[in-house]
Design a protein around this motif. Structure first.
Motif, PDB file in Angstrom:
ATOM      1  N   LEU A 166      88.547  27.875   5.070  1.00  0.00           N
ATOM      2  CA  LEU A 166      87.589  26.820   5.391  1.00  0.00           C
ATOM      3  C   LEU A 166      87.659  26.440   6.866  1.00  0.00           C
ATOM      4  N   SER A 167      86.501  26.126   7.407  1.00  0.00           N
ATOM      5  CA  SER A 167      86.493  25.575   8.763  1.00  0.00           C
ATOM      6  C   SER A 167      87.045  24.152   8.698  1.00  0.00           C
TER       7      SER A 167
ATOM      8  N   HIS B 195      78.844  15.394   4.885  1.00  0.00           N
ATOM      9  CA  HIS B 195      78.982  16.500   5.841  1.00  0.00           C
ATOM     10  C   HIS B 195      78.842  16.006   7.277  1.00  0.00           C
TER      11      HIS B 195
ATOM     12  N   TRP C 255      85.102  17.822   4.778  1.00  0.00           N
ATOM     13  CA  TRP C 255      84.053  17.539   3.791  1.00  0.00           C
ATOM     14  C   TRP C 255      84.649  17.551   2.382  1.00  0.00           C
ATOM     15  N   VAL C 256      85.441  18.567   2.079  1.00  0.00           N
ATOM     16  CA  VAL C 256      86.074  18.669   0.758  1.00  0.00           C
ATOM     17  C   VAL C 256      87.006  17.480   0.536  1.00  0.00           C
TER      18      VAL C 256
ATOM     19  N   ARG D  46      81.704  16.380  10.078  1.00  0.00           N
ATOM     20  CA  ARG D  46      81.441  17.098  11.325  1.00  0.00           C
ATOM     21  C   ARG D  46      81.760  16.234  12.549  1.00  0.00           C
TER      22      ARG D  46
ATOM     23  N   THR E  27      85.600  21.417   9.628  1.00  0.00           N
ATOM     24  CA  THR E  27      84.548  20.543   9.104  1.00  0.00           C
ATOM     25  C   THR E  27      84.465  20.652   7.595  1.00  0.00           C
ATOM     26  N   ASP E  28      84.486  21.877   7.072  1.00  0.00           N
ATOM     27  CA  ASP E  28      84.403  22.061   5.624  1.00  0.00           C
ATOM     28  C   ASP E  28      85.625  21.477   4.919  1.00  0.00           C
TER      29      ASP E  28
END
Length: 88
Positions: free
Chosen positions: A30-31, A60, A37-38, A64, A33-34
């Motif tokens: 995962l990035s 999101h 988000w998670v 970010r 940001t992701d």
């Protein structure tokens, strides 16, 4: 012929399929940001806040634009609020 994998068996002929390859670690897949988000979504769901239409986009955007430390603080606030809201 056994279809179950055991370490003693060889890949060459005791069963049809080789054991699956290890899945990549989620942290590496995962990035940043992701991952944030998670983390935010998981905290909300864990606190009993069901996702509503448009929430994914809002979460999101926060993931970010906020750094890891800020997201951690927000998750702690969500966890604290959920704990306080539980009946004793």
């Amino acid at each position: 012929m056994s279809l179950l994998y055991t370490p003693q068996q060889s890949v060459s002929g005791d069963y049809f399929l080789a054991p699956p390859a290890a899945a990549p670690s989620a942290a590496r897949a995962l990035s940043a940001t992701d991952a944030r988000w998670v983390e935010l979504h998981a905290a909300l769901i864990s606190a009993g806040v069901p996702p509503q239409p448009g929430d994914g986009s809002a979460v999101h955007t926060m993931a970010r634009r906020l750094d890891d430390a800020t997201v951690s603080a927000v998750v702690a606030w969500i966890d604290s609020a959920a704990t306080l809201a539980q009946p004793h």
